[in-house]
Scaffold this active site. Structure first.
Site, PDB file in Angstrom:
ATOM      1  NE  ARG A  48      -3.459  -2.392   2.727  1.00  0.00           N
ATOM      2  CZ  ARG A  48      -4.092  -2.735   3.847  1.00  0.00           C
ATOM      3  NH1 ARG A  48      -3.934  -1.990   4.941  1.00  0.00           N
ATOM      4  NH2 ARG A  48      -4.857  -3.798   3.894  1.00  0.00           N
ATOM      5  CG  ASP A  50       1.580   7.624   2.217  1.00  0.00           C
ATOM      6  OD1 ASP A  50       0.427   7.907   1.841  1.00  0.00           O
ATOM      7  OD2 ASP A  50       2.069   8.066   3.282  1.00  0.00           O
ATOM      8  NE  ARG A 199       7.856   9.128   3.199  1.00  0.00           N
ATOM      9  CZ  ARG A 199       6.615   9.622   3.237  1.00  0.00           C
ATOM     10  NH1 ARG A 199       5.560   8.824   3.041  1.00  0.00           N
ATOM     11  NH2 ARG A 199       6.415  10.899   3.481  1.00  0.00           N
TER      12      ARG A 199
END
Length: 263
Positions: A48, A50, A199
């Protein structure tokens, strides 16, 4: 069942998953399937990603209502997909194949451009960092992140995953010298990822590279489980979902659904 591999530029999308606040990659693929087959089909993605995150090897599964040659799937979907998305490969998959639940691991690549001046060519593809980075210190921090750990301190505050233990199988930094500065790639492979995990790792390693924290502080950070002690979340545009791994022949792993809330 059909298994398709997708490449996409995540900039115009709100992410992989269909959402009410804008166009999604999943929505674009489902629209293309419906136009090609004349009937809707649910498309399940392996990760999924972002908003703004790109993919080189996103995998998706679907049960189409129409039987077509595999080459026709690739060409047909690309005829209906927007320019930012492409089907690079279509394969037959075993009955019940689920791109997300059957995945045994994923690899992400995060790119930083260390340069004293901006680069129009890398804009939207790399996090541009102006100050020098201590790559020796950043590499010294990596062993603390490899292996099986609780990554609570490196997930998003709104990450809904019930369990936070993940196994990082491989983690390395590659450097390509440039006339001015260098291109730095962080490659990370794990069984699964938490939301913003990659991240947040990158943002924390950049703090190490800038001398704001020691390499050994990452061990203490993981032990604390405190997100507020980690570095900032790196921008999404430097991140690419590079590859999704499955058992040979896409065999059913007979495993429970992974709690994979990704970047």
């Amino acid at each position: 069942m059909l298994k398709i591999t997708l490449e996409y530029d995540g900039a115009p999308f709100v992410g992989w998953q269909v959402q009410p606040n804008g166009p999604s990659v999943q929505g674009a693929v489902e629209d293309a399937v419906e136009k090609l087959c004349g009937a809707p089909a649910r498309v399940t993605g392996a990760g999924r990603t972002d908003a703004g995150v790109h993919a080189h090897g996103q995998v998706a599964s679907l049960e189409p209502s129409t039987e077509l040659p595999l080459a026709a799937w690739t060409g047909g979907l690309n005829a209906h997909l927007p320019a930012e998305v492409a089907c690079v490969r279509a394969e037959e998959a075993p009955p019940g194949f689920d791109a997300r639940r059957w995945a045994r691991g994923k690899r992400y690549v995060y790119t930083l451009l260390r340069s004293p001046v901006r680069s129009p060519l890398w804009r939207g593809r790399a996090w541009e960092v102006r100050r020098p980075l201590d790559l020796l210190a950043m590499n010294a921090a990596l062993p603390h992140l490899r292996g099986r750990h609780d990554f609570s301190a490196l997930r998003a505050a709104d990450c809904p995953a019930r369990t936070t233990v993940r196994e990082v199988r491989r983690l390395a930094i590659g450097v390509t010298p440039l006339p001015e500065g260098e291109l730095i790639e962080l490659r990370i492979e794990a069984t699964a990822f938490l939301k913003h995990m990659v991240r947040n790792i990158v943002g924390t390693l950049v703090e190490v590279g800038h001398g704001k924290r020691s390499p050994d502080s990452l061990r203490e950070l993981l032990e604390s489980g405190d997100r507020t002690q980690a570095g900032p979340t790196a921008p999404p545009h430097g991140l690419v979902l590079d590859e999704v791994f499955y058992l040979p022949g896409n065999a059913d792993p007979h495993a429970s659904e992974p709690e994979d809330e990704e970047d």
